[in-house]
Motif scaffolding. Structure first.
Motif, PDB file in Angstrom:
ATOM      1  N   GLY A   1       0.809  -1.205   0.000  1.00 46.04           N
ATOM      2  CA  GLY A   1       0.000   0.000   0.000  1.00 46.04           C
ATOM      3  C   GLY A   1       0.844   1.257   0.000  1.00 46.04           C
ATOM      4  O   GLY A   1       0.542   2.229  -0.703  1.00 46.04           O
ATOM      5  N   HIS A   2       1.923   1.253   0.768  1.00 51.27           N
ATOM      6  CA  HIS A   2       2.788   2.424   0.818  1.00 51.27           C
ATOM      7  C   HIS A   2       3.516   2.643  -0.501  1.00 51.27           C
ATOM      8  O   HIS A   2       3.736   3.785  -0.916  1.00 51.27           O
ATOM      9  CB  HIS A   2       3.783   2.293   1.966  1.00 51.27           C
ATOM     10  N   VAL A   3       3.900   1.549  -1.166  1.00 51.43           N
ATOM     11  CA  VAL A   3       4.537   1.694  -2.479  1.00 51.43           C
ATOM     12  C   VAL A   3       3.559   2.344  -3.458  1.00 51.43           C
ATOM     13  O   VAL A   3       3.942   3.181  -4.276  1.00 51.43           O
ATOM     14  CB  VAL A   3       5.027   0.337  -3.012  1.00 51.43           C
TER      15      VAL A   3
ATOM     16  N   SER B   1      -5.080   6.981  -0.549  1.00 49.60           N
ATOM     17  CA  SER B   1      -3.805   7.601  -0.198  1.00 49.60           C
ATOM     18  C   SER B   1      -3.890   8.315   1.147  1.00 49.60           C
ATOM     19  O   SER B   1      -3.012   8.168   2.002  1.00 49.60           O
ATOM     20  CB  SER B   1      -3.398   8.591  -1.296  1.00 49.60           C
ATOM     21  N   VAL B   2      -4.967   9.080   1.342  1.00 51.65           N
ATOM     22  CA  VAL B   2      -5.160   9.782   2.621  1.00 51.65           C
ATOM     23  C   VAL B   2      -5.265   8.783   3.759  1.00 51.65           C
ATOM     24  O   VAL B   2      -4.664   8.955   4.825  1.00 51.65           O
ATOM     25  CB  VAL B   2      -6.414  10.672   2.559  1.00 51.65           C
ATOM     26  N   TRP B   3      -6.027   7.730   3.548  1.00 52.31           N
ATOM     27  CA  TRP B   3      -6.219   6.693   4.572  1.00 52.31           C
ATOM     28  C   TRP B   3      -4.892   6.043   4.960  1.00 52.31           C
ATOM     29  O   TRP B   3      -4.549   5.964   6.142  1.00 52.31           O
ATOM     30  CB  TRP B   3      -7.199   5.652   4.037  1.00 52.31           C
ATOM     31  N   LEU B   4      -4.121   5.597   3.978  1.00 52.99           N
ATOM     32  CA  LEU B   4      -2.859   4.915   4.274  1.00 52.99           C
ATOM     33  C   LEU B   4      -1.807   5.865   4.832  1.00 52.99           C
ATOM     34  O   LEU B   4      -1.074   5.521   5.756  1.00 52.99           O
ATOM     35  CB  LEU B   4      -2.327   4.234   3.018  1.00 52.99           C
TER      36      LEU B   4
ATOM     37  N   LEU C   1      -8.426   6.293  10.708  1.00 54.36           N
ATOM     38  CA  LEU C   1      -9.445   6.042   9.703  1.00 54.36           C
ATOM     39  C   LEU C   1      -9.776   4.557   9.680  1.00 54.36           C
ATOM     40  O   LEU C   1      -8.901   3.717   9.848  1.00 54.36           O
ATOM     41  CB  LEU C   1      -8.947   6.504   8.331  1.00 54.36           C
ATOM     42  N   ASP C   2     -11.034   4.249   9.467  1.00 57.62           N
ATOM     43  CA  ASP C   2     -11.511   2.874   9.520  1.00 57.62           C
ATOM     44  C   ASP C   2     -11.537   2.261   8.123  1.00 57.62           C
ATOM     45  O   ASP C   2     -12.170   2.812   7.220  1.00 57.62           O
ATOM     46  CB  ASP C   2     -12.917   2.874  10.138  1.00 57.62           C
ATOM     47  N   GLY C   3     -10.852   1.110   7.946  1.00 57.17           N
ATOM     48  CA  GLY C   3     -10.782   0.453   6.652  1.00 57.17           C
ATOM     49  C   GLY C   3     -12.141   0.137   6.047  1.00 57.17           C
ATOM     50  O   GLY C   3     -12.403   0.506   4.895  1.00 57.17           O
TER      51      GLY C   3
END
Length: 215
Positions: free
Chosen positions: A115-117, A173-176, A193-195
């Motif tokens: 996810g970060h990548v 992007s904001v969530w991660l 933030l809730d998935g």
């Protein structure tokens, strides 16, 4: 002790092919770590993280660009397959979209490094930026294909899908990145933030697009 086998000499229970695969994976993991950390991807840096010489690097990759591209493709491949399968499952369109977004968010939660990548604000690599644009185009295309050719005259389904997928991408992007910031600063005081809520919001956005195009 070393033994000769079909895959070369065996050392420590690993064949030469196994050792080659292990080194390649180590280089990919090191590249992902460097990218997530916001570091410039270099042969020296990757080799330092893996305790491998540049010889092993060039046995696997021609350049750091090829390494970055392979690392990105490795991270996105599982996500793309999972979302494509969810969209392809026979069901009502709303259910397909909900399933795809739930699978996507769950996959990102299960593999945060990937996810970060895909989304980390720390990564400032031109090749990764290009790959991210390609991924957005891919997800927009399968979204448009899922909606079908029911778009009213004058509406380009692919362009509309790009608009909505761009919004979903920004949401993810904001969530991660919010989770990444919280790990950097545990004193934010804000709730994470809730998935599942992110998945529901993404579903709402794409479902709204589908409803508009189907009019």
């Amino acid at each position: 002790m070393a033994a000769q086998g079909k895959q070369g000499r065996i050392y420590g229970g690993l064949s030469s092919a196994d050792r080659e695969a292990q080194r390649r994976q180590s280089l990919l993991d090191a590249a992902i770590d460097q990218l997530i950390a916001g570091e410039k991807l270099t042969v020296r840096g990757v080799c330092a993280r893996t305790n491998l010489t540049s010889r092993y690097f060039y046995e696997n990759f021609r350049s750091t660009d090829e390494l970055a591209e392979t690392a990105y493709d490795t991270c996105v491949a599982e996500l793309a397959a999972a979302v494509t399968d969810a969209f392809a499952t026979p069901a009502e369109l709303d259910a397909q979209i909900a399933s795809a977004m739930t699978v996507l968010v769950a996959s990102l939660e299960a593999n945060p490094r990937a996810g970060h990548v895909l989304f980390s604000y720390r990564i400032n690599n031109p090749l990764i930026s290009r790959k991210r644009q390609e991924s957005t185009a891919f997800f927009a295309q399968i979204t448009a294909e899922t909606v079908g050719d029911a778009a009213p005259p004058g509406i380009d389904a692919v362009q509309a899908a790009h608009f909505v997928v761009g919004g979903v991408t920004q949401l993810l992007s904001v969530w991660l990145n919010e989770g990444e910031k919280r790990s950097d600063d545990d004193n934010t005081g804000s709730a994470p933030l809730d998935g599942p809520a992110v998945a529901r919001l993404a579903t709402t956005l794409i479902t709204a697009l589908a409803a508009q195009l189907a009019r």
